[in-house]
Design a protein around this motif. Sequence first.
Motif, short mmCIF file in Angstrom:
data_model
loop_
_atom_site.label_atom_id
_atom_site.label_comp_id
_atom_site.label_asym_id
_atom_site.label_seq_id
_atom_site.Cartn_x
_atom_site.Cartn_y
_atom_site.Cartn_z
N LEU A 83 0.83 -1.21 0.00
CA LEU A 83 0.00 0.00 0.00
C LEU A 83 0.86 1.26 0.00
CD1 LEU A 83 -2.77 -1.16 2.48
CD2 LEU A 83 -3.10 -0.61 0.06
N THR A 84 1.99 1.22 0.69
CA THR A 84 2.93 2.34 0.68
C THR A 84 3.46 2.57 -0.72
OG1 THR A 84 3.54 1.89 2.97
CG2 THR A 84 5.06 3.24 1.69
N HIS A 85 3.75 1.48 -1.41
CA HIS A 85 4.24 1.58 -2.79
C HIS A 85 3.16 2.19 -3.70
CE1 HIS A 85 6.94 -0.53 -5.99
NE2 HIS A 85 6.63 0.69 -6.34
N VAL A 86 1.92 1.79 -3.51
CA VAL A 86 0.82 2.35 -4.31
C VAL A 86 0.68 3.86 -4.02
CG1 VAL A 86 -1.68 2.31 -4.71
CG2 VAL A 86 -0.42 0.17 -4.52
N ASP A 87 0.76 4.24 -2.75
CA ASP A 87 0.70 5.67 -2.41
C ASP A 87 1.83 6.43 -3.08
OD1 ASP A 87 -1.55 5.40 -0.85
OD2 ASP A 87 -0.45 5.34 1.05
N GLU A 111 3.22 -4.65 -12.28
CA GLU A 111 3.92 -5.35 -11.20
C GLU A 111 3.17 -5.20 -9.88
OE1 GLU A 111 7.82 -3.58 -11.30
OE2 GLU A 111 8.54 -5.01 -12.81
N LEU A 112 2.64 -4.02 -9.62
CA LEU A 112 1.88 -3.82 -8.38
C LEU A 112 0.63 -4.70 -8.36
CD1 LEU A 112 2.21 0.02 -7.82
CD2 LEU A 112 2.98 -1.78 -6.27
N ILE A 113 -0.05 -4.81 -9.49
CA ILE A 113 -1.23 -5.67 -9.55
C ILE A 113 -0.84 -7.11 -9.26
CG2 ILE A 113 -2.98 -6.65 -11.10
CD1 ILE A 113 -3.04 -3.85 -12.49
N ALA A 114 0.23 -7.58 -9.88
CA ALA A 114 0.68 -8.97 -9.66
C ALA A 114 1.06 -9.19 -8.19
CB ALA A 114 1.85 -9.30 -10.58
N ASP A 115 1.80 -8.26 -7.61
CA ASP A 115 2.19 -8.39 -6.20
C ASP A 115 0.96 -8.36 -5.29
OD1 ASP A 115 4.86 -8.50 -6.93
OD2 ASP A 115 5.27 -6.40 -6.43
N GLY A 116 0.03 -7.48 -5.60
CA GLY A 116 -1.20 -7.39 -4.82
C GLY A 116 -2.01 -8.67 -4.90
N GLU A 117 -2.08 -9.26 -6.08
CA GLU A 117 -2.81 -10.53 -6.24
C GLU A 117 -2.16 -11.64 -5.43
OE1 GLU A 117 -5.65 -11.31 -7.42
OE2 GLU A 117 -6.14 -9.42 -8.41
N ARG A 118 -0.82 -11.65 -5.37
CA ARG A 118 -0.13 -12.66 -4.57
C ARG A 118 -0.47 -12.50 -3.08
NH1 ARG A 118 3.58 -12.65 -8.78
NH2 ARG A 118 4.61 -10.70 -8.27
N GLU A 162 -8.29 -5.54 -1.58
CA GLU A 162 -8.77 -5.92 -2.92
C GLU A 162 -9.25 -4.69 -3.69
OE1 GLU A 162 -10.39 -10.47 -2.36
OE2 GLU A 162 -11.56 -8.85 -1.44
N ALA A 163 -9.85 -3.73 -3.02
CA ALA A 163 -10.30 -2.50 -3.68
C ALA A 163 -9.10 -1.70 -4.20
CB ALA A 163 -11.13 -1.66 -2.72
N ALA A 164 -8.01 -1.71 -3.45
CA ALA A 164 -6.81 -1.00 -3.91
C ALA A 164 -6.23 -1.67 -5.15
CB ALA A 164 -5.77 -0.96 -2.79
N VAL A 165 -6.25 -3.00 -5.19
CA VAL A 165 -5.78 -3.72 -6.38
C VAL A 165 -6.69 -3.39 -7.56
CG1 VAL A 165 -5.42 -6.00 -7.42
CG2 VAL A 165 -4.66 -5.57 -5.08
N GLU A 166 -7.99 -3.37 -7.32
CA GLU A 166 -8.94 -3.04 -8.40
C GLU A 166 -8.72 -1.63 -8.93
OE1 GLU A 166 -11.72 -3.39 -11.30
OE2 GLU A 166 -10.76 -4.97 -10.14
N SER A 167 -8.37 -0.69 -8.04
CA SER A 167 -8.11 0.68 -8.50
C SER A 167 -6.92 0.72 -9.46
CB SER A 167 -7.87 1.63 -7.32
OG SER A 167 -6.57 1.48 -6.78
N LEU A 168 -5.94 -0.16 -9.23
CA LEU A 168 -4.81 -0.25 -10.16
C LEU A 168 -5.23 -0.87 -11.48
CD1 LEU A 168 -1.98 -1.33 -7.73
CD2 LEU A 168 -2.21 0.88 -8.86
N LEU A 182 -4.84 0.78 -15.13
CA LEU A 182 -4.21 0.11 -16.25
C LEU A 182 -5.12 0.09 -17.48
CD1 LEU A 182 -1.59 -1.47 -16.97
CD2 LEU A 182 -2.83 -3.54 -16.41
N ARG A 183 -6.40 -0.24 -17.26
CA ARG A 183 -7.34 -0.28 -18.39
C ARG A 183 -7.55 1.10 -19.00
NH1 ARG A 183 -10.17 -3.91 -15.02
NH2 ARG A 183 -11.55 -2.26 -14.30
N CYS A 184 -7.74 2.09 -18.15
CA CYS A 184 -8.06 3.43 -18.66
C CYS A 184 -6.85 4.10 -19.31
CB CYS A 184 -8.60 4.32 -17.54
SG CYS A 184 -10.23 3.82 -16.97
N GLN A 185 -5.69 3.95 -18.69
CA GLN A 185 -4.51 4.65 -19.19
C GLN A 185 -3.79 3.88 -20.27
OE1 GLN A 185 -3.74 7.85 -18.27
NE2 GLN A 185 -2.49 7.64 -20.07
N HIS A 186 -3.79 2.57 -20.19
CA HIS A 186 -2.96 1.78 -21.10
C HIS A 186 -3.77 0.81 -21.96
CE1 HIS A 186 0.52 3.38 -19.06
NE2 HIS A 186 -0.04 3.07 -17.90
#
Length: 140
Positions: A45-49, A77-84, A107-113, A117-121
């Motif tokens: 979460l710190t990395h996401v912030d 990478e953040l999504i993959a780490d969050g899923e793990r 899980e909501a934080a992972v979904e925000s990523l 990803l979908r919107c930007q990339h």
Amino acid sequence: MRSTGMAEVLGNFPAKRLKQAFAWIDQTKGMPKEVALAKDATLWLTHVDSLRDQEQELLASGGYTAALDEHRVVVSELIADGERIIFRSKKAGISNFPSGFTLSDFEAAVESLRVTLRCQHGPKNSPAVNELISKLFDVS
């Protein structure tokens, strides 16, 4: 020094460095899974912030577009780490972390990523489609 005091001293210390500093937890025998997973989730979460702060800085400085390729990699990478972390938490039966957030919050934080990803990339409209859309809004 208590950990809350340490957090104030560290300020914007990069999450990657914090992960290295706390790697000893992963090697400690008998460490409760809840504590180890809470550490991983909190650092994540710190990395996401930190990512969100960097996004804002890049937008303000005009460098966001130039950083998009790297941004896509970091978000992926953040999504993959969050899923793990989610997988390990569910496997361990953890729904509430000792640090005060729930697995649903995480899980909501992972979904925000994923949304980022979908919107930007994700796929973009072609110039022809954009022209058709602009004609729909042209009432002249």
